[in-house]
Write an enzyme that holds these catalytic residues in place. Structure first.
Site, PDB file in Angstrom:
ATOM      1  N   GLN A 131      -2.426  -3.145  -6.247  1.00  0.00           N
ATOM      2  CA  GLN A 131      -1.735  -2.496  -5.126  1.00  0.00           C
ATOM      3  C   GLN A 131      -1.768  -0.975  -5.252  1.00  0.00           C
ATOM      4  O   GLN A 131      -1.413  -0.266  -4.312  1.00  0.00           O
ATOM      5  CB  GLN A 131      -0.282  -2.982  -5.030  1.00  0.00           C
ATOM      6  CG  GLN A 131      -0.168  -4.415  -4.556  1.00  0.00           C
ATOM      7  CD  GLN A 131       1.254  -4.876  -4.322  1.00  0.00           C
ATOM      8  OE1 GLN A 131       1.661  -5.894  -4.881  1.00  0.00           O
ATOM      9  NE2 GLN A 131       2.025  -4.181  -3.510  1.00  0.00           N
ATOM     10  N   GLU A 139       9.002  -3.977   4.712  1.00  0.00           N
ATOM     11  CA  GLU A 139      10.021  -4.589   3.852  1.00  0.00           C
ATOM     12  C   GLU A 139      11.247  -5.035   4.626  1.00  0.00           C
ATOM     13  O   GLU A 139      11.968  -5.933   4.187  1.00  0.00           O
ATOM     14  CB  GLU A 139      10.493  -3.586   2.787  1.00  0.00           C
ATOM     15  CG  GLU A 139       9.432  -2.649   2.252  1.00  0.00           C
ATOM     16  CD  GLU A 139       8.374  -3.372   1.456  1.00  0.00           C
ATOM     17  OE1 GLU A 139       8.724  -4.359   0.807  1.00  0.00           O
ATOM     18  OE2 GLU A 139       7.204  -2.967   1.498  1.00  0.00           O
ATOM     19  N   ARG A 157       8.586  -7.398  -1.742  1.00  0.00           N
ATOM     20  CA  ARG A 157       8.683  -6.933  -0.359  1.00  0.00           C
ATOM     21  C   ARG A 157       9.994  -6.195  -0.111  1.00  0.00           C
ATOM     22  O   ARG A 157      10.767  -6.517   0.801  1.00  0.00           O
ATOM     23  CB  ARG A 157       8.560  -8.106   0.600  1.00  0.00           C
ATOM     24  CG  ARG A 157       8.167  -7.617   1.987  1.00  0.00           C
ATOM     25  CD  ARG A 157       7.565  -8.697   2.793  1.00  0.00           C
ATOM     26  NE  ARG A 157       7.097  -8.211   4.054  1.00  0.00           N
ATOM     27  CZ  ARG A 157       6.415  -8.945   4.893  1.00  0.00           C
ATOM     28  NH1 ARG A 157       6.121 -10.176   4.611  1.00  0.00           N
ATOM     29  NH2 ARG A 157       6.020  -8.449   6.040  1.00  0.00           N
ATOM     30  N   CYS A 158      10.224  -5.246  -0.975  1.00  0.00           N
ATOM     31  CA  CYS A 158      11.395  -4.405  -0.760  1.00  0.00           C
ATOM     32  C   CYS A 158      11.148  -3.115  -1.508  1.00  0.00           C
ATOM     33  O   CYS A 158      10.331  -3.065  -2.408  1.00  0.00           O
ATOM     34  CB  CYS A 158      12.659  -5.084  -1.259  1.00  0.00           C
ATOM     35  SG  CYS A 158      13.310  -4.487  -2.797  1.00  0.00           S
TER      36      CYS A 158
HETATM   37  O1  CDP Z   1       3.345  -0.049   2.911  1.00  0.00           O
HETATM   38  P1  CDP Z   1       3.130  -1.207   3.825  1.00  0.00           P
HETATM   39  O2  CDP Z   1       1.835  -1.166   4.557  1.00  0.00           O
HETATM   40  O3  CDP Z   1       3.406  -2.519   3.189  1.00  0.00           O
HETATM   41  O4  CDP Z   1       4.297  -1.143   4.934  1.00  0.00           O
HETATM   42  P2  CDP Z   1       4.484  -0.291   6.250  1.00  0.00           P
HETATM   43  O5  CDP Z   1       4.155   1.125   6.035  1.00  0.00           O
HETATM   44  O6  CDP Z   1       5.861  -0.590   6.730  1.00  0.00           O
HETATM   45  O7  CDP Z   1       3.430  -0.871   7.273  1.00  0.00           O
HETATM   46  C1  CDP Z   1       3.209  -2.238   7.535  1.00  0.00           C
HETATM   47  C2  CDP Z   1       2.349  -2.349   8.790  1.00  0.00           C
HETATM   48  O8  CDP Z   1       3.150  -2.077   9.957  1.00  0.00           O
HETATM   49  C3  CDP Z   1       1.200  -1.330   8.820  1.00  0.00           C
HETATM   50  O9  CDP Z   1       0.061  -1.856   9.437  1.00  0.00           O
HETATM   51  C4  CDP Z   1       1.791  -0.233   9.658  1.00  0.00           C
HETATM   52  O10 CDP Z   1       0.873   0.626  10.192  1.00  0.00           O
HETATM   53  C5  CDP Z   1       2.621  -1.002  10.696  1.00  0.00           C
HETATM   54  N1  CDP Z   1       3.716  -0.152  11.206  1.00  0.00           N
HETATM   55  C6  CDP Z   1       3.772   0.195  12.535  1.00  0.00           C
HETATM   56  O11 CDP Z   1       2.959  -0.275  13.339  1.00  0.00           O
HETATM   57  N2  CDP Z   1       4.756   1.061  12.969  1.00  0.00           N
HETATM   58  C7  CDP Z   1       5.682   1.556  12.127  1.00  0.00           C
HETATM   59  N3  CDP Z   1       6.616   2.410  12.532  1.00  0.00           N
HETATM   60  C8  CDP Z   1       5.656   1.170  10.768  1.00  0.00           C
HETATM   61  C9  CDP Z   1       4.649   0.314  10.335  1.00  0.00           C
END
Ligand code: CDP
Length: 806
Positions: free
Chosen positions: A237, A760, A384-385
């Site tokens: 990761q 998360e 996932r947190c």
């Molecule tokens: O770090 P991780 O990718 O696990 O988590 P994240 O930043 O929360 O994003 C998860 C997915 O949701 C990604 O594809 C982001 O681009 C999308 N996302 C989104 O569409 N809009 C947001 N405000 C936050 C995340």
């Protein structure tokens, strides 16, 4: 604009930028079985590794005899700690400042611990040889209870630390004690608690569980002795951090190490840490000169890698008679297993647990966390947190319910009364965080209306009356949660992993024909980065998302970054992407002005082009500008159109949400049925609503599993009772509830596009919603607290202990 120019809205839609529910570009290969996972990799001459693991949770190793195993045709080597010791690789540093045995050195400390590594010509021979390695053990007393581990006469687990009165996080007061971490004002909190109108006190346990991604951990290490380059494909990761750590541990120069994370079948924190399998594969490849593959099986993954949670949280919360919260105290006993290998930023040995004041304006608070060694597998990952945030959210959301019982108050009303108000943001919490933005009351009111909360309570009252009248055996529980997350680690000034600041990065190259490649320091494990990061760029640079390739995971090509976990990708790498896009646009502006023969300040951005101010019919599209960057000699400008951004966020982002679970419970069987699950998330600016919804469905399903049955359970001699998917609850579509998703939008004021993380949130928010629903169903019958997971037996037992079975 000329007559041929489509209107603004049409051009914006064609880009598939921010806010578009663009279909996931990754799914073309995933749904056709064309993903490329570590175990798909086949290199010429590749060997296979497999572990001899300890059947005991605590035992001294008297001897290891690998002669019979070595004699098996196809076996190339059997490594033990004695073989790794001359290289000083029999122990390795953990992410938490502790050390961990790579292969058992004199004793074993948990069931499933790695004892020897067999290398053979194929996976089956390796497995057969594992059976032939003879290990003689002498059993030692086992401690699986973190409270018993702190008794004066408890067995010494970590003999290597004997006599050490301090560790990576300060003083140790017992041989099985790791650290004490304190936040907030103890004296002021005690003063408030001792003179409060009402104080509610409870022990809340968040049990040990496991991320259990569909793909287990694994790697292929390949040392090329000719060019001196080590390549490791693996389920990482954080590939760059792995490269740096591998270099520091092995002494191989960092430029001679290439880490590649190919497609990853779910990470959820399980693939952040460094496992003995990685080290042993690298050593075996160096020794044999051949590529070595190591892939865990499911039982190994459940028993020996990266557990999550295992927090005993003793809380006290005080309030005025009318329900205004005045103080909060929390003491956590954190069971870290045999080695402190928690994946947390260095200065945060309990992660961001100090977000445990939650969504509430609590004037004073104190937190103390004691880390303790036991005979269980190490790890302590953020399943996932964002670094222990789910434990914190569960703690405060249970304490609110417990306080509501003590006050005789409706729990929704108690929350409304104590939420941080919109005008208080940026809000300084009593435990040290500055919440960037929020509008909790709007979200909460929307959620309560959406489920008809008043109607539900009316129905519940009728149900209770019917139960008491003997007309039904079904109870109705209404599980409320309002959570506040903290994601986006993080500002380099206070967040690092092993000394590496937690910034992130994006590098963009625009090709002459107006398409692009963006490379990031993060790595998707199913979150859809290739889809969504292209959307950020499409809006920033005016090229269609479909013309932008997003690449992650290869340290030879991607810019340095700290990887993907804890919902940090959008807050940090997403911000880097926007900032790199803006650099591209700034150069594009100069090129456009030159081509249009006006001053730089006389052109303005318009969706996908620069237009001359006041003369919109004169413009240059980004596609035209890209070509010009490569074929025109522009005075004062270098050719090409590329940019890189390393983004150090000024603060975390604080997404939040209001979740409500309506649950039916059968008092006689302990069975439950989720009648309704409503999830409102506020993650600031929404990049891709469809992906957000998918993230919520997935995270809430994990939360459902955790709350209602998923557990890594041990017996008193340290046997893992849930080492297979027959015993470890992983919901299928059969059990998975139906979810209704909703949202509000409160942008982050410091993020370039106002986005907060979301991945998360549904895990963090759903666990207390499910658990509170169970508790709420029994509230009228006298239940205050019962520990998760709320499987059928435990729910039945609650009813039984409350005398509901007659
Ligand atoms: O770090 P991780 O990718 O696990 O988590 P994240 O930043 O929360 O994003 C998860 C997915 O949701 C990604 O594809 C982001 O681009 C999308 N996302 C989104 O569409 N809009 C947001 N405000 C936050 C995340």
């Amino acid at each position: 604009m000329n007559d041929m120019t489509p209107p603004k809205d049409e051009r914006a839609v064609a880009l598939k930028g921010l806010g578009a529910s663009r279909k996931r570009v990754e799914d073309v290969r995933f749904t056709q079985g064309k993903g490329n996972y570590v175990d798909d990799l086949k290199l010429p001459g590749m060997l296979f590794g497999d572990f001899v693991r300890s059947p005991y949770a605590h035992a001294r190793i008297k001897s290891i005899n690998s002669e019979k195993a070595k004699a098996l045709p196809g076996v190339v080597a059997v490594l033990t700690a004695a073989d790794l010791a001359p290289l000083n690789l029999h122990w390795m540093p953990t992410l938490a400042g502790d050390v961990q045995m790579v292969l058992a050195d004199g004793k074993v400390l948990f069931q499933g611990q790695e004892v020897a590594f067999v290398v053979a010509s194929d996976r089956y021979v390796a497995a057969d040889a594992v059976e032939l390695v003879e290990v003689e053990y002498e059993e030692l007393p086992v401690v699986v209870d973190p409270f018993k581990a702190q008794a004066p006469d408890a067995p010494v687990l970590r003999e290597d630390l004997a006599g050490k009165t301090s560790g990576a996080h300060g003083p140790r007061r017992h041989h099985n004690h790791i650290f004490t971490w304190e936040q907030g004002d103890r004296d002021a909190t005690e003063k408030v608690l001792s003179s409060a109108d009402v104080v509610a006190e409870e022990m809340i346990y968040y049990h040990r569980t496991h991320p259990c991604p569909l793909e287990t951990c694994g790697c292929v290490a390949s040392m090329d002795k000719v060019n001196g380059k080590l390549t490791v494909h693996g389920t990482f990761q954080a590939p760059h951090a792995v490269r740096t750590v591998a270099s520091l541990i092995s002494g191989i120069a960092e430029h001679n190490i290439r880490i590649i994370s190919p497609d990853i079948g779910g990470g959820f924190g399980n693939k952040v840490g460094v496992y003995p399998g990685y080290i042993c594969s690298i050593v075996a490849s160096i020794v044999t000169g051949k590529p070595v593959k190591w892939i865990e099986d499911r039982m190994e993954n459940l028993m020996a890698t990266a557990f999550a949670r295992d927090y005993w949280m003793k809380g006290r919360i005080s309030a005025t008679k009318d329900g205004r919260i005045t103080g909060l105290s929390c003491h956590v006993t954190a069971d870290h297993g045999a080695f402190d290998a928690c994946a947390d930023p260095t200065k945060f040995p309990a992660g961001f647990f100090n977000i445990c004041t939650g969504s509430y304006d609590i004037p004073v608070a104190h937190l103390a966390v004691d880390g303790v060694y036991t005979n269980k597998a190490p790890g302590g990952v953020a399943y996932r947190c964002s670094f222990r945030v789910t434990e914190a959210a569960y703690f405060i959301e249970r304490m609110i319910e417990v306080l509501a019982i003590k006050l005789g108050m409706d729990a929704a009303e108690l929350r409304t009364k104590n939420f941080i108000r919109k005008e208080q943001f940026p809000y300084q919490s009593a435990l040290g965080w500055e919440y960037d933005s929020g509008d909790y009351h709007t979200a909460w009111d929307k959620a309560l209306k959406a489920v008809d909360y008043t109607g539900l309570r009316r129905e519940q009252a009728e149900r209770i009356a019917d139960f008491k009248a003997g007309k039904t055996r079904q109870l109705l529980g209404i599980g409320l949660t309002h959570f506040t997350e903290i994601v986006g680690a993080g500002p380099v000034k206070n967040c690092d992993i092993l000394g590496l600041g937690m910034f992130d990065s994006c590098e963009i190259r625009i090709h002459p024909t107006g398409s692009a490649i963006a490379r990031l320091g993060t790595i998707s494990q199913g979150q859809g980065h290739a889809t969504t990061f292209a959307q950020i760029l499409a809006t920033e640079i005016g090229l269609p998302a479909d013309d932008i390739t997003v690449e992650e995971g290869d340290t030879d090509t991607a810019p340095y970054g700290l990887g993907t976990y804890g919902s940090r990708s959008t807050p940090v790498a997403g911000a880097a992407t926007a900032m790199a896009g803006r650099k591209i646009r700034a150069k594009a502006q100069m090129i456009a002005a030159y081509l249009l023969e006006v001053h730089d300040d006389d052109v303005e951005w318009d969706i996908d082009r620069f237009v001359v101010k006041g003369a919109p019919e004169r413009f240059k599209t980004m596609k035209e500008i890209a070509f010009a960057a490569y074929n025109q000699a522009i005075p004062g400008l270098e050719p090409g159109l590329e940019a890189v951004s390393y983004y150090d966020p000024p603060n975390m982002t604080y997404p939040f949400g209001a979740y409500i679970c309506v649950m039916e419970i059968d008092v006689d069987t302990g069975e439950h049925k989720i009648r309704q699950f409503y999830a409102l998330d506020d993650c600031g600016t929404r990049i891709n609503p469809m992906i957000i919804e998918g993230q919520v469905h997935g995270g809430a399903t994990e939360g459902y599993a955790i709350a209602m049955g998923q557990e890594i359970a041990y017996d008193e001699i340290g046997n893992v009772k849930t080492g297979t998917l027959m015993d470890f609850f992983l919901p299928t579509s059969w059990e998975t509830p139906h979810y209704t998703t909703d949202f509000t939008v409160t942008p982050s004021p410091h993020h370039p596009i106002g986005a907060k993380g979301v991945g998360e949130s549904p895990n963090v928010g759903s666990v207390p919603a499910f658990s509170n629903a169970v508790h709420d169903a029994f509230r009228a019958f006298g239940l205050t607290q019962s520990h998760m997971p709320h499987d059928h037996w435990r729910i039945w037992k609650v009813a039984h202990d409350l005398g509901m079975h007659g």
